[in-house]
Design an enzyme around this catalytic site. Structure first.
Site, PDB file in Angstrom:
ATOM      1  N   GLY A 188      -9.186   2.241  -2.445  1.00  0.00           N
ATOM      2  CA  GLY A 188      -7.872   1.675  -2.662  1.00  0.00           C
ATOM      3  C   GLY A 188      -7.008   1.491  -1.435  1.00  0.00           C
ATOM      4  CG  ASP A 189      -4.504   2.851   2.164  1.00  0.00           C
ATOM      5  OD1 ASP A 189      -4.523   1.737   2.732  1.00  0.00           O
ATOM      6  OD2 ASP A 189      -3.717   3.756   2.491  1.00  0.00           O
ATOM      7  CG  LEU A 190     -12.336   1.347   2.654  1.00  0.00           C
ATOM      8  CD1 LEU A 190     -12.385   2.855   2.750  1.00  0.00           C
ATOM      9  CD2 LEU A 190     -13.474   0.827   1.816  1.00  0.00           C
TER      10      LEU A 190
END
Length: 284
Positions: A188-190
């Site tokens: 999700g926040d890669l």
């Protein structure tokens, strides 16, 4: 003993022999048995719970490794330290394969929060609501693009006339989204800073904003912020779970979400980048 050390002792059940601050929010703490853990200050309400639940959900897929969670309480999270190594093409291929396996572990719905995680979570320092949906284009527009677009307009980072460019793209998402896919288990926040190349030759993922989403979103964020050895990562990914035709043309669609989050957090430069991506995606 500092408050940080008291938290670590309470959550690990071990005495503390030393600590080394890394930043205002992070410190390395050495336990009496020689192990080193990282303690993170999470000021936003529910942030420690959300991150701990996300790490455990990712770990449950038994694919890409994440630091083990020793415990959390309001305002604090304690996890294993990851000794740092260097990016390596062979490790990148393995990471790509493991990332494909992580995504394939799935989620109950788009927007599904990790088990035990809050509906009101975070991506970095920005609030992120995990409201489930079944139709990806509608969910992505309503839960991942438009909330940050409206906030950027309200705060003056984007003008309303500029926002219309993104709104029009959202209206066209059903035709631009590509073939329907099941919800994937996303980090999700890669961005590259959350991909740690470890000293043991593997990769660890940290600081997730985990939720059910489209697998191409994680991959688009890797490209947006310049992940090392990205082509090898994609090579490994495609070996395990080939991407649908036209995926490269959809990268901009998936980058809108992180770009608008960054516009809200960091200002006009990211807003201009989001507009450029929206125009390019609509033209393509």
């Amino acid at each position: 003993m500092t408050v940080r050390s008291e938290v670590v002792a309470r959550l690990t059940g071990r005495a503390v022999s030393g600590e080394r601050p890394l930043s205002a929010a992070l410190a390395e703490v050495t336990l009496d048995d020689g192990r080193v853990v990282v303690v993170k200050r999470c000021d936003a309400p529910g942030a420690a719970r959300a991150e701990a639940a996300g790490l455990r959900w990712l770990a449950a897929a038994a694919s890409v490794r994440v630091p083990a969670v020793h415990g959390h309480e309001e305002g604090w999270l304690v996890v294993d330290r990851v000794p740092h190594g260097r990016p390596d093409p062979e490790a990148a291929v393995r990471f790509g394969r493991d990332l494909a396996t992580l995504h394939a572990a799935g989620a109950p719905a788009f927007g599904a929060a990790p088990p035990g995680g809050p509906v009101d979570a975070y991506i970095g320092l920005a609030p992120m609501r995990n409201e489930p949906g079944t139709d990806w284009p509608r969910w992505y527009a309503g839960q991942r693009v438009l909330p940050y677009l409206r906030r950027a307009v309200d705060e003056g980072t984007l003008r309303s006339g500029e926002a219309a460019v993104v709104e029009r793209l959202c209206e066209r998402l059903p035709e631009l989204a590509g073939p329907a896919e099941p919800p994937a288990r996303l980090h999700g926040d890669l961005w590259s800073g959350n991909v740690l190349w470890a000293a043991d030759g593997g990769v660890r993922l940290i600081d997730p904003a985990a939720h059910g989403g489209h697998r191409e979103t994680d991959l688009a964020m890797l490209r947006l912020f310049g992940c090392p050895c990205l082509e090898q990562v994609l090579e490994g990914y495609q070996e395990v779970a080939p991407l649908a035709d036209g995926w490269a043309a959809r990268v901009g669609v998936h980058q809108l979400f992180p770009l608008l989050v960054h516009a809200v957090l960091f200002g006009r430069g990211y807003a201009e980048q989001a507009l450029a991506v929206a125009r390019s995606a609509a033209a393509g």
